[in-house]
Design an enzyme around this catalytic site. Structure first.
Site, PDB file in Angstrom:
ATOM      1  N   CYS A 114      48.854  31.564  53.657  1.00  0.00           N
ATOM      2  CA  CYS A 114      47.802  30.660  53.172  1.00  0.00           C
ATOM      3  C   CYS A 114      46.404  31.234  53.358  1.00  0.00           C
ATOM      4  O   CYS A 114      45.489  30.907  52.609  1.00  0.00           O
ATOM      5  CB  CYS A 114      47.880  29.318  53.898  1.00  0.00           C
ATOM      6  SG  CYS A 114      49.445  28.498  53.655  1.00  0.00           S
ATOM      7  N   HIS A 254      41.710  24.339  53.833  1.00  0.00           N
ATOM      8  CA  HIS A 254      43.033  24.607  53.239  1.00  0.00           C
ATOM      9  C   HIS A 254      43.757  23.289  53.046  1.00  0.00           C
ATOM     10  O   HIS A 254      43.770  22.436  53.934  1.00  0.00           O
ATOM     11  CB  HIS A 254      43.812  25.530  54.172  1.00  0.00           C
ATOM     12  CG  HIS A 254      45.218  25.762  53.738  1.00  0.00           C
ATOM     13  ND1 HIS A 254      45.546  26.058  52.440  1.00  0.00           N
ATOM     14  CD2 HIS A 254      46.388  25.740  54.432  1.00  0.00           C
ATOM     15  CE1 HIS A 254      46.858  26.207  52.350  1.00  0.00           C
ATOM     16  NE2 HIS A 254      47.390  26.017  53.545  1.00  0.00           N
ATOM     17  N   ASN A 284      50.428  21.911  48.760  1.00  0.00           N
ATOM     18  CA  ASN A 284      49.962  23.131  49.428  1.00  0.00           C
ATOM     19  C   ASN A 284      50.304  24.331  48.537  1.00  0.00           C
ATOM     20  O   ASN A 284      51.471  24.660  48.368  1.00  0.00           O
ATOM     21  CB  ASN A 284      50.650  23.231  50.799  1.00  0.00           C
ATOM     22  CG  ASN A 284      50.261  24.482  51.571  1.00  0.00           C
ATOM     23  OD1 ASN A 284      49.587  25.368  51.046  1.00  0.00           O
ATOM     24  ND2 ASN A 284      50.701  24.551  52.813  1.00  0.00           N
TER      25      ASN A 284
HETATM   26  N1  ACO Z   1      60.774  12.313  53.987  1.00  0.00           N
HETATM   27  C1  ACO Z   1      61.141  11.454  54.960  1.00  0.00           C
HETATM   28  N2  ACO Z   1      61.267  11.806  56.240  1.00  0.00           N
HETATM   29  C2  ACO Z   1      60.988  13.076  56.569  1.00  0.00           C
HETATM   30  C3  ACO Z   1      60.600  14.024  55.610  1.00  0.00           C
HETATM   31  C4  ACO Z   1      60.502  13.602  54.287  1.00  0.00           C
HETATM   32  N3  ACO Z   1      60.136  14.443  53.297  1.00  0.00           N
HETATM   33  N4  ACO Z   1      60.385  15.204  56.246  1.00  0.00           N
HETATM   34  C5  ACO Z   1      60.629  15.011  57.536  1.00  0.00           C
HETATM   35  N5  ACO Z   1      60.999  13.735  57.751  1.00  0.00           N
HETATM   36  C6  ACO Z   1      61.370  13.100  58.999  1.00  0.00           C
HETATM   37  C7  ACO Z   1      61.852  14.093  60.020  1.00  0.00           C
HETATM   38  O1  ACO Z   1      63.219  14.375  59.817  1.00  0.00           O
HETATM   39  C8  ACO Z   1      61.589  13.350  61.311  1.00  0.00           C
HETATM   40  O2  ACO Z   1      62.640  12.455  61.540  1.00  0.00           O
HETATM   41  P1  ACO Z   1      63.252  12.265  63.022  1.00  0.00           P
HETATM   42  O3  ACO Z   1      62.094  11.752  63.831  1.00  0.00           O
HETATM   43  O4  ACO Z   1      64.323  11.280  62.800  1.00  0.00           O
HETATM   44  O5  ACO Z   1      63.681  13.628  63.446  1.00  0.00           O
HETATM   45  C9  ACO Z   1      60.343  12.540  61.011  1.00  0.00           C
HETATM   46  O6  ACO Z   1      60.228  12.502  59.571  1.00  0.00           O
HETATM   47  C10 ACO Z   1      59.077  13.111  61.565  1.00  0.00           C
HETATM   48  O7  ACO Z   1      59.072  14.523  61.340  1.00  0.00           O
HETATM   49  P2  ACO Z   1      57.869  15.427  61.786  1.00  0.00           P
HETATM   50  O8  ACO Z   1      58.155  16.852  61.442  1.00  0.00           O
HETATM   51  O9  ACO Z   1      57.470  15.112  63.180  1.00  0.00           O
HETATM   52  O10 ACO Z   1      56.735  14.868  60.807  1.00  0.00           O
HETATM   53  P3  ACO Z   1      55.229  15.211  60.824  1.00  0.00           P
HETATM   54  O11 ACO Z   1      54.429  13.999  60.977  1.00  0.00           O
HETATM   55  O12 ACO Z   1      54.905  16.375  61.718  1.00  0.00           O
HETATM   56  O13 ACO Z   1      54.983  15.722  59.333  1.00  0.00           O
HETATM   57  C11 ACO Z   1      54.793  17.816  58.156  1.00  0.00           C
HETATM   58  C12 ACO Z   1      55.729  16.830  58.859  1.00  0.00           C
HETATM   59  C13 ACO Z   1      54.169  17.099  56.984  1.00  0.00           C
HETATM   60  C14 ACO Z   1      55.580  19.014  57.704  1.00  0.00           C
HETATM   61  C15 ACO Z   1      53.671  18.246  59.147  1.00  0.00           C
HETATM   62  O14 ACO Z   1      54.273  18.648  60.351  1.00  0.00           O
HETATM   63  C16 ACO Z   1      52.806  19.353  58.622  1.00  0.00           C
HETATM   64  O15 ACO Z   1      52.003  19.157  57.738  1.00  0.00           O
HETATM   65  N6  ACO Z   1      52.907  20.551  59.239  1.00  0.00           N
HETATM   66  C17 ACO Z   1      51.951  21.643  58.920  1.00  0.00           C
HETATM   67  C18 ACO Z   1      52.233  22.327  57.652  1.00  0.00           C
HETATM   68  C19 ACO Z   1      51.139  23.372  57.458  1.00  0.00           C
HETATM   69  O16 ACO Z   1      49.995  23.221  57.844  1.00  0.00           O
HETATM   70  N7  ACO Z   1      51.418  24.480  56.892  1.00  0.00           N
HETATM   71  C20 ACO Z   1      50.317  25.435  56.763  1.00  0.00           C
HETATM   72  C21 ACO Z   1      50.740  26.703  56.543  1.00  0.00           C
HETATM   73  S1  ACO Z   1      51.825  26.799  55.148  1.00  0.00           S
HETATM   74  C22 ACO Z   1      51.866  28.436  54.739  1.00  0.00           C
HETATM   75  O17 ACO Z   1      51.313  29.281  55.355  1.00  0.00           O
HETATM   76  C23 ACO Z   1      52.714  28.827  53.565  1.00  0.00           C
END
Ligand code: ACO
Length: 327
Positions: A114, A254, A284
C-alpha cells in the site's frame, strides 16, 4: 525544506464493474451492515478477467500527462508502484512505457504494498534533486482482486482495483513536496503477504490447493500497527516541515479502513471535514489508494492551489510513509 519537486498533473482510472456489499452477501457469510460499520466500505470496482494492471496505469497516466501539458516522449523516468503486476517479469512499467510511447524514459517497478505510491513519490523527489531527471511519471496501481480469496470473508470484503498517476517536475517556487518520510519493518511480514508463485511457494498443484496465491492477513494485528504507524508517520512529516495539524488544509490518508483514518486524523488534530474519504466507493486499492484520492480531490475542487496537503500510508511489509505537498 525548500521544495525540489512539484506535482503538475494527476489522473486515475478504475474498472467499470462495481461489486457491492449486497453482492458479497451472496458470496460469503457477511452483511452490508458489518462491512460498513467495521470498514466504511459500501462498494468497490473490480476488473474483468481480461483486464490487466497496465490498462489502468495507461489511462491514469494519459490524464496526468494531459493536465501537465506533456507528451509521453518528454518523460525521462516512470516509477510504478505495484505488487499485483501484469507478469512476474518484465516489470509492468515496461508495458506502460510501450503503450504510452515514453521511449526516452527509464522505467522500473517498486514493491512496497500500500505504501508504494508515497515511496515512489519520494524516490522521484530525490531523482529530481540529482539534476539528471526533470520529468517523472509516478504511478500507483493495483489489481488486488487478482490476489483476493473470494471464499475468505476476513479479506475479500476489503479490496478493489484501480490506478492513480502523477507527473512531477522541478519546482522553482514554494510549491511542491516540503517533507517526506518512509519507514519499514520486515519483522512483521508474516502478518500480511501472498507467497504463491515466489521461491517460497513455487506455482504447483500443491500451492494452488493451499491457496498460497491469495493474500493472507492477520486483520486485527495489522489494524493495531496501522493506527500507530500512520499517526507516527504523519507526525514525522509535520516535524520535518515545522508544521502542526493546524497548518494542514487537507489530509489524504490511505483508504484501508475508516476507523484507521479517523484515529490518524484525531492523533494529529485534523478535523473530519479536512479528511479525504473515498473508501466507501473504492475499498482498499493498496498502492492506488492515495493517488486516486489525490486526483479526485484535485478534480472536484477540494484540493485547491495554495493548499497544504498531508498524505500518509501504511501497508504490507510492514511499510509506511508520509509526504506534505504545497499545491
Ligand atoms: N463479515 C462478518 N463478520 C466478519 C467479517 C465479515 N466480512 N470478517 C470478519 N468477521 C468476523 C470475524 O470472524 C470475527 O468473528 P469472531 O469474533 O467470532 O472471531 C469478528 O468479525 C471480528 O473480527 P476482527 O478481525 O476482530 O474485526 P475487526 O474489527 O478487526 O475488523 C478488519 C477486521 C476490517 C480486517 C480490520 O482488522 C482492518 O481493517 N485491518 C487492517 C487492514 C489494513 O489496514 N490493511 C492495510 C494494509 S493492506 C495492504 O498492504 C495490501
Amino acid at each position: 525544506m525548500t521544495p525540489r519537486t512539484k506535482i503538475i498533473g494527476t489522473g486515475h482510472s478504475v474498472p467499470e464493474r462495481i461489486l457491492t456489499n449486497f453482492d458479497l452477501e451472496k458470496m460469503v457469510d457477511t452483511t452490508d451492515q458489518w462491512i460498513i460499520e467495521r470498514t466504511g466500505i459500501h462498494e468497490r470496482h473490480i476488473k474483468e478477467p481480461e483486464q490487466n494492471n497496465s490498462d489502468f496505469c495507461v489511462e491514469a497516466s494519459r490524464q496526468a500527462l494531459e493536465e501537465a501539458g506533456l507528451g509521453a516522449s518528454e518523460l525521462d523516468m516512470i516509477i510504478l508502484a505495484t505488487v499485483t503486476g501484469d507478469m512476474r517479469f518484465p516489470s509492468t512499467s515496461i508495458f506502460v512505457q510501450a503503450r504510452l510511447g515514453a521511449h526516452n524514459a527509464v522505467v522500473f517497478d517498486i514493491g512496497a504494498a500500500c505504501s508504494g505510491f508515497l515511496y515512489a513519490l519520494s524516490i522521484a523527489d530525490n531523482m529530481i534533486a540529482t539534476g539528471k531527471y526533470t520529468k517523472i511519471l509516478v504511478i500507483g496501481s493495483e489489481c488486488m482482486t487478482h490476489v483476493t480469496d473470494w471464499s475468505d470473508r476476513n479479506t475479500c470484503v476489503l479490496f478493489g482495483d484501480g490506478a492513480g498517476a502523477a507527473v512531477v517536475t522541478k519546482s522553482d517556487s514554494e510549491k511542491g513536496i516540503i517533507a517526506s518520510y518512509m519507514g519499514s519493518d520486515g519483522r512483521l511480514a508474516h502478518l500480511l503477504y501472498s507467497s504463491g508463485g515466489g521461491t517460497v511457494s513455487p506455482a504447483s498443484y500443491e500451492s494452488v490447493d493451499n491457496r498460497d496465491h491469495y493474500l493472507k492477513m492477520a486483520g486485527r494485528d495489522v489494524f493495531l500497527h496501522a493506527v500507530k504507524a500512520m499517526g507516527d508517520s504523519a507526525q514525522r512529516a509535520l516535524d520535518e516541515a515545522g508544521l502542526t495539524g493546524n497548518d494542514i488544509d487537507l489530509l489524504i490518508p490511505h483508504q484501508a479502513n475508516v476507523r484507521i483514518m479517523d484515529a490518524t486524523a484525531k492523533r494529529i488534530g485534523i478535523p473530519r471535514e479536512k479528511v479525504v474519504i473515498n473508501i466507501d466507493r473504492y475499498g482498499n486499492t493498496s498502492a492506488a489508494s492515495i493517488p486516486i484520492a489525490l486526483n479526485e480531490a484535485r478534480r472536484t475542487g477540494r484540493l485547491l492551489p495554495g493548499m497544504t496537503c498531508l498524505m500518509v500510508v501504511f501497508g504490507g511489509g510492514f511499510t509506511w510513509a508520509s509526504a506534505i505537498v504545497k499545491f
